[in-house]
Design an enzyme around this catalytic site. Structure first.
Site, mmCIF file in Angstrom:
data_model
loop_
_atom_site.group_PDB
_atom_site.id
_atom_site.type_symbol
_atom_site.label_atom_id
_atom_site.label_comp_id
_atom_site.label_asym_id
_atom_site.label_seq_id
_atom_site.Cartn_x
_atom_site.Cartn_y
_atom_site.Cartn_z
ATOM 1 N N LYS A 112 6.128 7.344 -7.622
ATOM 2 C CA LYS A 112 6.802 7.360 -6.125
ATOM 3 C C LYS A 112 7.954 8.427 -6.266
ATOM 4 O O LYS A 112 8.346 8.939 -5.207
ATOM 5 C CB LYS A 112 7.182 5.985 -5.726
ATOM 6 C CG LYS A 112 5.767 5.167 -5.650
ATOM 7 C CD LYS A 112 6.235 4.094 -4.606
ATOM 8 C CE LYS A 112 4.843 3.364 -4.348
ATOM 9 N NZ LYS A 112 4.944 2.114 -3.524
ATOM 10 N N LYS A 216 -5.898 6.131 -6.605
ATOM 11 C CA LYS A 216 -5.706 4.978 -5.871
ATOM 12 C C LYS A 216 -5.721 4.867 -4.608
ATOM 13 O O LYS A 216 -4.985 5.758 -3.896
ATOM 14 C CB LYS A 216 -4.551 4.023 -6.487
ATOM 15 C CG LYS A 216 -4.237 2.732 -5.804
ATOM 16 C CD LYS A 216 -2.997 2.193 -6.570
ATOM 17 C CE LYS A 216 -1.723 2.220 -5.596
ATOM 18 N NZ LYS A 216 -1.423 1.183 -4.728
ATOM 19 N N LYS A 219 -1.739 3.418 0.996
ATOM 20 C CA LYS A 219 -1.182 3.614 2.453
ATOM 21 C C LYS A 219 -0.365 5.013 2.364
ATOM 22 O O LYS A 219 -0.475 5.434 3.631
ATOM 23 C CB LYS A 219 -0.223 2.450 2.707
ATOM 24 C CG LYS A 219 -0.484 1.167 2.763
ATOM 25 C CD LYS A 219 0.715 0.237 3.132
ATOM 26 C CE LYS A 219 0.255 -1.174 2.610
ATOM 27 N NZ LYS A 219 1.508 -1.418 1.563
#
Ligand code: AQP
Length: 355
Positions: A112, A216, A219
């Site tokens: 991230k 993956k 969102k």
């Protein structure tokens, strides 16, 4: 005392991965043990503050999705994290339990934060400590999540073990721990926090992107075609399944034949998870068939499962006061469990209580 805790961040729409990997698996647990399901809004600000109105709306939307998926506020505690202060307080204490080296190993932070780590928030780095606090503020024993959360749950156990060990004698003296169920291990005689068990099982622990079978479903993927959102209408779902990346071969008749075919494996896994069947069973029906046959069948199955849920979510979102009332009731019930636990923790540490 078994207890389930889990949650989803209110950052945009819930997708099929969140539903199959987490929320749908929570539903049957409600009849097996006490369950707490949280909308983790404090986590939703770690990667940058979202638009305030969007955060408020997404918090209600995730609550509506929980209920539409079958989480019953009469059976489970449903609440939003920021309203129970004990999460933040325990997270601070865990910031002082966890070691920098432990957090430096967290792969989700590396993914991230990307290359620009110096500019990532301290909150994003310390995210797993808050997650440990979410779970242990209720001394939860079981946490049903997707595979991506496995490392964070291991850290939760490390934090619990270090706290139990560091304060082992004190916990025993105060008489507020539970006897160590496996006394031969390295933990002390009495434990305050349980060694939480992750529940990661079934064909949907890691649903992959529809555009790239090695990534993956997420969102935050910039391509909306990469995921099926719970709010997508039937046409959109059909279009996304049709456009899903595949290879040119027919489906194999054995699961072993899905190896090295990540996109095919993903679509078969999605079908299996929605239908409540195994991949073997799905391949018994579809082995040898082309994607031009399998994809419409998958789209139909996805639409027939998700549409009633989407309709129910819309209906619930029409009555925001009702959603807020569910959360308020949940906040009260969650606080009633977490407050005495934090009181114990303050005593264990030795914080002078003058209130
Ligand atoms: N692709 C997935 N397959 C199976 N389970 C998944 N989960 C998430 N993605 C998949 C599970 O959903 C729960 C809630 O996740 P979250 O929203 O709290 O955080 P996340 O894992 O960060 O979700 P996203 O969609 O991947 O969000 P972004 O893009 O913001 O990172 C968890 O139990 C998770 O395992």
């Amino acid at each position: 005392q078994p207890r389930v805790f889990s949650g989803v961040q209110p950052t945009g729409n819930l997708h099929l991965g969140n539903y199959l990997g987490a929320v749908s698996r929570w539903v049957p647990l409600q009849d097996q043990m006490p369950t707490i399901f949280c909308v983790v809004d404090s986590h939703a600000i770690t990667a940058g503050f979202p638009d305030p109105e969007e955060l408020t709306n997404a918090t209600r939307e995730v609550t509506a999705a929980y209920m539409a998926a079958g989480i019953d506020p009469k059976k489970s505690i449903i609440f939003n994290q920021s309203q129970v202060r004990e999460h933040a307080e325990l997270a601070w204490i865990f910031n002082c339990v966890a070691r920098m080296g432990w957090l430096n190993r967290m792969t989700q932070f590396k993914e991230k934060a990307g290359k620009n780590r110096e500019n990532a928030s301290v909150g994003l780095f310390a995210y797993p400590n808050l997650m440990a606090a979410d779970i242990l503020a209720y001394r939860a024993t079981h946490v049903p999540v997707g595979d991506d959360q496995k490392q964070h749950l291991e850290l939760t156990r490390d934090i619990a073990a270090k706290f139990n060990n560091d304060f082992g004698d004190r916990i025993k003296d105060l008489g507020i721990g539970v006897p160590n169920p496996t006394p031969s291990n390295e933990l002390p005689e009495y434990l305050y926090f349980p060694m939480t068990e992750p529940m990661i099982a079934g064909p949907a622990t890691r649903i992959m992107s529809l555009r790239d079978g090695t990534k993956k479903m997420s969102k935050s993927d910039p391509s909306d075609l990469s995921r099926i959102n719970l709010t997508d209408d039937a046409d959109t779902i059909a279009k996304k399944v049709k456009k899903a990346k595949t290879d040119p071969d027919a489906l194999p008749s054995e699961v072993a034949g899905l190896e090295d075919r990540p996109e095919a494996d993903n679509l078969v896994g999605i079908y299996a998870a929605i239908a409540g069947r195994t991949k073997e069973e799905v391949l018994k029906d579809f082995g040898g068939q082309q994607f031009s046959t399998f994809k419409p069948a998958l789209a139909e199955l996805a639409v027939s499962t998700l549409s009633p849920m989407t309709d129910e979510m819309r209906r619930l979102m029409d009555d925001k006061a009702q959603i807020d009332a569910v959360l308020k009731d949940g906040v009260e019930k969650a606080s009633a469990i977490a407050e005495p636990i934090l009181k114990d923790v303050r005593r264990i540490i030795g914080f002078l209580d003058v209130r």
